[in-house]
Design an enzyme around this catalytic site. Structure first.
Site, short mmCIF file in Angstrom:
data_model
loop_
_atom_site.label_atom_id
_atom_site.label_comp_id
_atom_site.label_asym_id
_atom_site.label_seq_id
_atom_site.Cartn_x
_atom_site.Cartn_y
_atom_site.Cartn_z
CB CYS A 114 -0.96 0.00 1.18
SG CYS A 114 -2.18 -1.30 1.05
CG HIS A 250 -3.05 3.75 1.64
ND1 HIS A 250 -3.53 3.31 0.41
CD2 HIS A 250 -3.15 2.69 2.49
CE1 HIS A 250 -3.88 2.04 0.52
NE2 HIS A 250 -3.67 1.64 1.77
CG ASN A 280 -6.50 -0.57 1.00
OD1 ASN A 280 -5.78 -0.19 0.08
ND2 ASN A 280 -6.03 -0.99 2.16
N1 ACO Z 1 -18.64 -7.57 9.19
C1 ACO Z 1 -19.03 -7.73 10.45
N2 ACO Z 1 -18.16 -7.96 11.46
C2 ACO Z 1 -16.86 -8.03 11.16
C3 ACO Z 1 -16.38 -7.86 9.85
C4 ACO Z 1 -17.34 -7.64 8.83
N3 ACO Z 1 -16.98 -7.45 7.54
N4 ACO Z 1 -15.04 -7.97 9.86
C5 ACO Z 1 -14.67 -8.19 11.12
N5 ACO Z 1 -15.76 -8.23 11.92
C6 ACO Z 1 -15.82 -8.45 13.36
C7 ACO Z 1 -14.62 -9.18 13.89
O1 ACO Z 1 -14.78 -10.58 13.69
C8 ACO Z 1 -14.62 -8.79 15.34
O2 ACO Z 1 -15.55 -9.58 16.00
P1 ACO Z 1 -15.24 -10.16 17.49
O3 ACO Z 1 -15.10 -8.92 18.33
O4 ACO Z 1 -16.44 -10.98 17.79
O5 ACO Z 1 -13.96 -10.92 17.34
C9 ACO Z 1 -15.17 -7.37 15.32
O6 ACO Z 1 -15.81 -7.20 14.03
C10 ACO Z 1 -14.13 -6.28 15.50
O7 ACO Z 1 -13.00 -6.58 14.69
P2 ACO Z 1 -11.73 -5.66 14.64
O8 ACO Z 1 -10.77 -6.20 13.62
O9 ACO Z 1 -11.22 -5.41 16.01
O10 ACO Z 1 -12.40 -4.31 14.08
P3 ACO Z 1 -11.72 -2.91 13.80
O11 ACO Z 1 -12.52 -1.86 14.40
O12 ACO Z 1 -10.24 -2.93 14.04
O13 ACO Z 1 -11.95 -2.74 12.21
C11 ACO Z 1 -10.64 -2.97 10.19
C12 ACO Z 1 -11.41 -3.67 11.31
C13 ACO Z 1 -11.65 -2.21 9.36
C14 ACO Z 1 -9.94 -4.03 9.36
C15 ACO Z 1 -9.59 -2.00 10.78
O14 ACO Z 1 -8.87 -2.64 11.77
C16 ACO Z 1 -8.61 -1.46 9.76
O15 ACO Z 1 -8.96 -0.70 8.88
N6 ACO Z 1 -7.32 -1.79 9.92
C17 ACO Z 1 -6.25 -1.24 9.10
C18 ACO Z 1 -6.26 -1.72 7.71
C19 ACO Z 1 -5.14 -1.07 6.98
O16 ACO Z 1 -4.88 0.12 7.09
N7 ACO Z 1 -4.36 -1.82 6.25
C20 ACO Z 1 -3.14 -1.25 5.70
C21 ACO Z 1 -3.11 -1.15 4.30
S1 ACO Z 1 -3.49 -2.62 3.48
C22 ACO Z 1 -2.09 -3.21 2.63
O17 ACO Z 1 -0.95 -2.84 2.85
C23 ACO Z 1 -2.37 -4.29 1.64
#
Ligand code: ACO
Length: 323
Positions: A114, A250, A280
């Site tokens: 990314c 990004h 993304n």
């Molecule tokens: N729908 C419903 N629930 C979901 C989904 C979904 N699509 N995905 C995850 N959940 C659930 C999880 O299972 C978890 O449930 P649990 O509490 O029962 O275990 C709950 O939601 C919370 O999950 P978290 O991962 O803690 O949620 P968070 O608020 O962190 O959001 C997200 C997740 C959107 C992925 C976030 O963490 C994020 O954006 N992270 C950074 C991503 C990023 O910047 N990546 C870098 C670039 S990518 C690259 O380099 C290729």
């Protein structure tokens, strides 16, 4: 006098198929509301089955060349950021080179996931200021839909396909922060964080693999590292946060984008946001946002822009440029 790499053209291409969040409700235990609230994403584009990364990249490059009023004959080099090239080799960049009818110069891919476009911009700038190239096409292009695990709701709803490109041209500046063009860059990586974000396959392990991410762990690194790299690059340019007209971040998650702007003390009015429409798109997200930001009338000549990105590696960085 100082050599500067100035953006003289920008363009993008998005595949035709638009997939709204609601489409995932049919196959996964998820909702439009969850995806929107947790990531800011509302829809994304997915490439057609026969559409490849170099197809998207070529169209974005053609748009950037048209915007610059140039042709492929005017270009010395192509630097293409991608983690999803058509083939193991040759590079997607050389495929774009051939498709553009460009028989001179050189082309290569850059892989920093990314953060790829920031790394590509920095490398292209180095080619220009060292006199190795006069005009460089810098492209970010991805088909992340090819590496999704469609049963993993925590990743497959977040990514999309697309491409964006800029034409950089060598121009003389005064060596001050008032110059147009790239003013400073900052690149970082730390391979100890591999397990936070990776694809569990590749040539040497004999599979294509799927994207795996500990999203909340990546999140924890993102705001802090993005703020630091943006401020380091600004400092190198002799500028401060209050000089910034646009953060072009990004586009991974609206909460990361908001958190970084807040930490930098800048309001969201100074941020180009496209994550709601593109998801993304990895290395494509910044050039896509630059192109859309210009189309919307947000980015204007003379504006001071800071781009920042973080992704798999971890790898992260920032580029400060005057449009
Ligand atoms: N729908 C419903 N629930 C979901 C989904 C979904 N699509 N995905 C995850 N959940 C659930 C999880 O299972 C978890 O449930 P649990 O509490 O029962 O275990 C709950 O939601 C919370 O999950 P978290 O991962 O803690 O949620 P968070 O608020 O962190 O959001 C997200 C997740 C959107 C992925 C976030 O963490 C994020 O954006 N992270 C950074 C991503 C990023 O910047 N990546 C870098 C670039 S990518 C690259 O380099 C290729």
């Amino acid at each position: 006098m100082a050599g500067r790499s100035v953006v003289v053209g920008v363009g993008h291409y998005l595949p035709q198929r638009v997939v709204p969040n609601s489409e995932f409700e049919n196959t996964l235990d998820t909702t439009d509301e969850w995806i929107k609230t947790r990531s800011g994403i509302e829809r994304r584009h997915f490439a057609a089955e026969d559409e490849t990364t170099s197809d998207l990249a070529t169209k974005a490059a053609e748009a950037a060349l048209a915007d610059a009023g140039l042709t492929a004959d005017d270009i010395d080099a192509i630097v293409l950021a991608t983690s999803t090239a058509d083939l193991t080799f040759p590079s997607a960049a050389t495929m774009v080179q051939a498709r553009l009818g460009m028989t001179q110069g050189f082309a290569f891919d850059v892989q920093a996931v990314c953060a790829g476009f920031v790394f590509a911009l920095s490398n292209a700038n180095a080619l220009i200021v060292s006199g190795q190239a006069k005009r460089v096409l810098v492209i970010g292009a991805e088909t992340f839909s090819r590496i999704m695990d469609w049963t993993d709701r925590s990743t497959c709803v977040l990514f999309g396909d697309g491409a964006g490109a800029v034409v950089l041209e060598a121009q003389d500046g005064n060596g001050t922060a008032e110059d147009r063009g790239i003013l400073a860059t900052d690149l970082n990586s730390d391979g100890r964080y591999k397990d936070l974000l990776y694809v569990d396959g590749g040539v040497s392990t004999q599979s294509t693999g799927h994207l795996r991410m500990q999203g909340n762990q990546v999140f924890r690194h993102a705001v802090e590292k993005l703020t630091k790299t943006a401020e380091t690059a600004l400092d190198r340019a002799g500028l401060s946060n209050s000089d910034v007209d646009w953060i072009v971040p990004h586009q991974a998650n609206i909460r990361i984008i908001q958190g970084t702007a807040k930490k930098m003390g800048l309001p969201m009015e100074n941020v180009v946001v496209t994550v709601q429409d593109h998801g993304n798109t990895s290395a494509a997200s910044i050039p896509l946002a630059l192109s859309v930001g210009k189309e919307r009338g947000q980015i204007k000549p003379g504006d001071l822009i800071v781009t920042e990105a973080i992704g798999g590696g971890l790898a992260w960085g920032a580029v400060v440029l005057r449009w």
